[in-house]
Design a protein around this motif. Structure first.
Motif, mmCIF file in Angstrom:
data_model
loop_
_atom_site.group_PDB
_atom_site.id
_atom_site.type_symbol
_atom_site.label_atom_id
_atom_site.label_comp_id
_atom_site.label_asym_id
_atom_site.label_seq_id
_atom_site.Cartn_x
_atom_site.Cartn_y
_atom_site.Cartn_z
ATOM 1 N N LEU A 251 0.840 -1.209 0.000
ATOM 2 C CA LEU A 251 0.000 0.000 0.000
ATOM 3 C C LEU A 251 0.873 1.257 0.000
ATOM 4 C CD1 LEU A 251 -2.782 -1.047 2.545
ATOM 5 C CD2 LEU A 251 -3.087 -0.674 0.093
ATOM 6 N N ALA A 252 1.934 1.229 0.824
ATOM 7 C CA ALA A 252 2.842 2.390 0.872
ATOM 8 C C ALA A 252 3.519 2.587 -0.482
ATOM 9 C CB ALA A 252 3.880 2.191 1.974
ATOM 10 N N ALA A 253 3.927 1.472 -1.108
ATOM 11 C CA ALA A 253 4.577 1.570 -2.428
ATOM 12 C C ALA A 253 3.580 2.044 -3.488
ATOM 13 C CB ALA A 253 5.174 0.225 -2.819
ATOM 14 N N THR A 254 2.323 1.612 -3.360
ATOM 15 C CA THR A 254 1.283 2.074 -4.304
ATOM 16 C C THR A 254 1.124 3.590 -4.186
ATOM 17 O OG1 THR A 254 0.123 -0.019 -3.974
ATOM 18 C CG2 THR A 254 -1.109 1.723 -5.059
ATOM 19 N N ALA A 255 1.079 4.077 -2.951
ATOM 20 C CA ALA A 255 0.969 5.528 -2.733
ATOM 21 C C ALA A 255 2.165 6.232 -3.350
ATOM 22 C CB ALA A 255 0.886 5.825 -1.235
ATOM 23 N N PHE A 256 3.362 5.666 -3.154
ATOM 24 C CA PHE A 256 4.580 6.285 -3.698
ATOM 25 C C PHE A 256 4.553 6.325 -5.230
ATOM 26 C CE2 PHE A 256 8.957 5.587 -5.327
ATOM 27 C CZ PHE A 256 9.458 6.837 -5.024
ATOM 28 N N TYR A 351 -5.322 12.932 -2.799
ATOM 29 C CA TYR A 351 -6.423 12.268 -2.090
ATOM 30 C C TYR A 351 -6.185 10.748 -2.050
ATOM 31 C CZ TYR A 351 -8.647 16.708 -3.418
ATOM 32 O OH TYR A 351 -8.913 18.040 -3.633
ATOM 33 N N ASN A 352 -5.752 10.228 -3.205
ATOM 34 C CA ASN A 352 -5.462 8.787 -3.292
ATOM 35 C C ASN A 352 -4.397 8.392 -2.276
ATOM 36 O OD1 ASN A 352 -2.815 7.732 -4.384
ATOM 37 N ND2 ASN A 352 -4.100 6.468 -5.681
ATOM 38 N N ASN A 353 -3.359 9.250 -2.147
ATOM 39 C CA ASN A 353 -2.280 8.971 -1.201
ATOM 40 C C ASN A 353 -2.769 8.977 0.236
ATOM 41 O OD1 ASN A 353 1.070 9.395 -1.776
ATOM 42 N ND2 ASN A 353 -0.337 9.166 -3.463
ATOM 43 N N LEU A 354 -3.603 9.959 0.555
ATOM 44 C CA LEU A 354 -4.110 10.061 1.926
ATOM 45 C C LEU A 354 -4.924 8.818 2.288
ATOM 46 C CD1 LEU A 354 -5.102 13.835 2.034
ATOM 47 C CD2 LEU A 354 -3.141 12.752 3.121
ATOM 48 N N LEU A 355 -5.756 8.363 1.336
ATOM 49 C CA LEU A 355 -6.579 7.180 1.594
ATOM 50 C C LEU A 355 -5.718 5.924 1.726
ATOM 51 C CD1 LEU A 355 -9.499 7.962 -0.876
ATOM 52 C CD2 LEU A 355 -9.710 7.776 1.596
ATOM 53 N N VAL A 357 -2.503 5.701 2.566
ATOM 54 C CA VAL A 357 -1.690 5.726 3.789
ATOM 55 C C VAL A 357 -2.582 5.533 5.021
ATOM 56 C CG1 VAL A 357 -0.160 7.152 5.215
ATOM 57 C CG2 VAL A 357 0.177 7.042 2.755
ATOM 58 N N ALA A 358 -3.792 6.109 4.980
ATOM 59 C CA ALA A 358 -4.722 5.915 6.101
ATOM 60 C C ALA A 358 -5.068 4.433 6.245
ATOM 61 C CB ALA A 358 -5.983 6.732 5.876
ATOM 62 N N LEU A 359 -5.323 3.758 5.115
ATOM 63 C CA LEU A 359 -5.629 2.323 5.153
ATOM 64 C C LEU A 359 -4.428 1.546 5.698
ATOM 65 C CD1 LEU A 359 -7.590 0.030 4.470
ATOM 66 C CD2 LEU A 359 -6.721 0.034 2.143
ATOM 67 N N CYS A 360 -3.242 1.913 5.210
ATOM 68 C CA CYS A 360 -2.014 1.254 5.647
ATOM 69 C C CYS A 360 -1.813 1.410 7.165
ATOM 70 C CB CYS A 360 -0.837 1.854 4.866
ATOM 71 S SG CYS A 360 0.754 1.179 5.290
ATOM 72 N N LEU A 361 -2.024 2.615 7.670
ATOM 73 C CA LEU A 361 -1.776 2.868 9.094
ATOM 74 C C LEU A 361 -2.838 2.222 9.984
ATOM 75 C CD1 LEU A 361 -0.454 6.541 9.056
ATOM 76 C CD2 LEU A 361 0.842 4.419 9.141
ATOM 77 N N THR A 362 -4.088 2.146 9.497
ATOM 78 C CA THR A 362 -5.107 1.474 10.314
ATOM 79 C C THR A 362 -4.811 -0.031 10.388
ATOM 80 O OG1 THR A 362 -6.525 1.446 8.371
ATOM 81 C CG2 THR A 362 -7.051 3.063 10.024
#
Lengths: 650, 95
Positions: A251-256, A351-355, A357-362
């Motif tokens: 997920l983090a790599a997807t955001a990156f 927005y995509n990144n925030l979602l 990373v939020a999913l990753c952190l939860t």
């Protein structure tokens, strides 16, 4: 032979320490020969690790049980493929694979970029050397695969659930992904250390990140399919801590991969990208820690030992190092431009990144929660499926919607009027799909209905993009060839849509019935009638196979068998499910037999009908295909990059 | 086997020492890092490429209907200006 393996790992450790220390001094003092020497040490560390890996592979194939590792994870009955897969079936072997891939990736990435990015690679060598130092130290001092003993006649064998073709490919895929994330991390750290925080580290690592992300994603789908056919509970993803450990860095790599495009186009999000690269790397090491330490209960924690504290220390030290580096170089990471509009491609990526990373952190919090409660309250409290499902819906559905909107929004700014016009066709398609789904009774599950409607919307946007692009360029081939990253990405989006449809269909609309069936008794589930035809027991060399046979009538006619295998060596059971796939509907008839009495013929059976589940596996193939298109080298782009980087190269 | 291990270590030592064996006394042992002028030029090339790519993207988005005429006219001017500034900076003699 074990001596050679040990010697090879000691040599690797020495070389890794040298590339860390000498490489660091060379980069700091700007010394050319010392930098070349440190680079050679990194190349040699790959060669010596390869020797160590060859020793272990040879010992496995020869059934050399004087190696404790070989005796603990194989036996003489094991087929060659599974004997070789025992290389990563245990802790020491999998750590050796980590080191092998790390030194191999590191050496290759440095070799490819050493001329064009000499100032950067001078700093990359000590960073990769530092990571290799840690792994080689663990292999030499804490968990050696080359410990020996007086050879027993036979080994303990491989855990039955690992004796599956998917387990031959799934762990190496994950390791190629986990370790692959070390390369962008090392280049990012190199850029920060050298103070050259321009785009070159991104250009140098773009394909490495994409490849690591592809391996990690595909590896997870292979693992999901293994769980589905082998673990035998009817599901494919249980939000198990070890499964989550692979999902989080992905997920983090997807955001990156998304946010890096904003930096390339607009020079924004430099700090954010550094944080994401570091997060993806730290989560990949943390994932290995979770899998190997035994700190959490998981069906996937096949190996547990005392390496946990070492890994935890490494994660903490490398995290502090990464954060300190970013803080130190903050003045160099300031963006020159600002977000011009809330309706723009870069805003959609944000927005995509925030979602993501939020999913990753939860998910991270869900994984850490049992550990935290154990530390604070002295009792382990686990977080269950409803927590994860809630956040998957909360963040996943808006992400799905954004996947459709994002590609249709222009860079810099788009007027609301223009956006609504562009979105008109996809919105109409989604509305029609929603109405049809409600009409055929799919409205019984709101999340399922929303997922399907959004999926239609995304697929429609992809079609609109391809049609308009083809009209503009004159040919679909030209369109894709001119921008492989974008159109490969669209195919990956299509794979995510298939995944969403498969997940929604198989979870929101599945049927499940449990029954005790005497011989000749029947049960009916979602259009299938199953009749108990008896139980057989088949003793073989290393296993006794017990199977209940059920005659199926209705949507499909035939016989399905399910039961368990009881292995002699290792003395462990393995559940064997019966699956019949209906490719036309994409659904599976999934039969689990928990109890089967050979004398009476009585069976306790659970039958599941899972609509559209096979779209998940199809999504894996589409994902792989799309990733390969995005990865495929483009000679024209390469020439442009060389010309662009040349002024900065010596 | 231990002999093979020793040979492996010896080979590694030779390869690591190779840069010093090839050039025992180097005329210039400095790492060829980009000069400030190189670095400045690279930044300008980066800005030029970014501006030209943005123009190309805008053209494509306009042709595919993603950007309407009004938005296109509004965005075109600043992007052209940015590209011109980047090109002029690259053509001007370096300090």
């Amino acid at each position: 032979m074990a001596d050679l393996g040990r010697a090879a790992l000691i040599v690797t450790f020495g070389l890794a320490v040298y590339s860390l220390v000498a490489g660091g001094i060379a980069a700091r003092r700007n010394e050319r020969r010392l930098a070349a020497s440190a680079r050679n040490a990194l190349y040699c560390s790959f060669a010596s690790t390869l020797v160590g890996a060859a020793v272990l592979a040879t010992a496995l194939v020869r059934h050399d049980f004087s190696f404790k590792y070989v005796a603990a994870h194989t036996n003489r009955h094991l087929p060659v493929a599974y004997t070789l897969s025992a290389f990563w079936g245990g802790q020491e072997g999998s750590l050796l694979l980590w080191l092998l891939v790390l030194t191999g990736y590191g050496a290759l990435a440095v070799a490819i970029n050493r001329r064009l990015l000499r100032d950067l690679t001078a700093w990359v060598v000590p960073v990769i050397g530092g990571i290799a130092t840690f792994f080689s130290f663990v292999l030499v001092a804490v968990a050696s695969p080359f410990d020996t003993q007086t050879a027993p006649f036979d080994g303990a064998g491989l855990t039955p659930s690992l004796q599956n073709p998917y387990m031959v490919a799934h762990p190496p895929m994950l390791y190629l992904g986990y370790v692959g994330l070390s390369v962008p991390f090392a280049f990012a750290a190199g850029a920060l250390l050298s103070g050259r925080t321009d785009e070159r580290w991104i250009v140098a690592t773009r394909r490495w990140t994409l490849a690591a992300w592809m391996f990690l994603g595909f590896g997870q789908l292979l693992g999901a399919h293994w769980a589905y056919v082998e673990v035998g509970w009817g599901g494919y993803y249980a939000w198990d801590p070890v499964e989550n450990a692979a999902l989080m860095p992905w997920l983090a790599a997807t955001a990156f991969l998304h946010s890096v495009m904003v930096q390339e186009r607009k020079g924004m999000l430099k700090v954010w990208n550094m944080v994401l690269v570091a997060l993806a790397f730290e989560l990949s090491v943390f994932g290995t820690f979770l899998t190997r330490s035994g700190v959490v209960n998981s069906i996937h924690s096949f190996a547990k030992s005392s390496i946990g504290p070492w890994f935890l220390a490494f994660v903490v030290i490398s995290s502090v190092f990464s954060l300190a580096l970013i803080m130190w170089r903050l003045p160099l990471l300031k963006a020159k431009t600002k977000l011009e509009s809330a309706i723009s491609r870069e805003a959609a990526f944000l927005y995509n990144n925030l979602l993501l990373v939020a999913l990753c952190l939860t998910i991270l919090w869900g994984v850490l929660f049992p550990i935290v409660t154990q530390l604070v309250k002295g009792e382990t409290r686990t977080i269950g499926r409803p927590y994860y499902d809630f956040f998957l819906r909360t963040f996943g559905l808006p992400l799905l919607l954004l996947m459709g909107i994002g590609p249709l929004v222009a860079w810099r700014k788009t007027s609301l009027r223009g956006l609504m016009r562009t979105l008109s066709w996809p919105m109409a398609a989604a509305a029609v799909a929603g109405i049809v789904l409600v009409a055929i009774g799919a409205g019984s599950s709101s999340p399922g209905l929303i997922a399907y409607t959004f999926s239609t919307f995304v697929l429609a946007t992809i079609v609109v993009e391809l049609v308009r692009g083809t009209r503009a360029t004159g040919s679909l081939f030209t369109l894709v060839a001119r921008n492989r990253r974008r159109y490969g990405g669209y195919l990956v989006h299509a794979a995510v849509v298939l995944l969403a449809i498969g997940i929604a269909g198989s979870s929101a609309y599945s049927s499940s019935v449990e029954r005790r069936l005497a011989l000749g008794q029947s049960m009916t589930v979602a259009g299938y009638t199953l009749t108990n035809r008896g139980v057989t027991v088949d003793p073989k060399a290393n296993v006794t196979e017990t199977r209940a046979h059920l005659a199926v009538a209705g949507r499909w006619n035939g016989t399905i068998s399910s039961g368990d295998n009881q292995y002699v060596n290792p003395p462990e059971p393995s559940r064997e499910v019966g699956i019949k796939t209906d490719w036309l509907r994409g659904q599976d008839l999934y039969v689990i037999v928990d109890e089967a009495h050979p004398k009476t013929g009585l069976v306790f059976v659970q039958v599941l009908v899972k609509p559209l589940i096979n779209l998940i596996w199809v999504a894996g193939i589409v994902f792989l295909f799309g990733s390969l298109i995005a990865l495929w080298p483009d000679a024209r782009e390469q020439r442009r990059l060389v010309a662009r980087l040349a002024p900065a190269a010596p | 086997m231990i002999i093979v291990g020793v040979l492996l270590a010896a080979a590694a030592v030779v390869l690591v020492a190779l840069p010093f064996l090839r050039e025992p006394v180097a005329a210039d042992d400095r790492l060829d890092a980009p000069t400030e002028a190189d670095q400045r030029r690279f930044m300008l090339v980066e800005e030029r490429d970014r501006a030209l790519a943005a123009l190309k993207e805008l053209e494509f988005d306009h042709r595919t209907g993603k950007v309407d005429d009004a938005d296109y006219r509004e965005l075109l001017g600043p992007l052209r200006q940015a590209a011109a500034v980047a090109l002029r900076a690259l053509d001007s003699p370096q300090e």
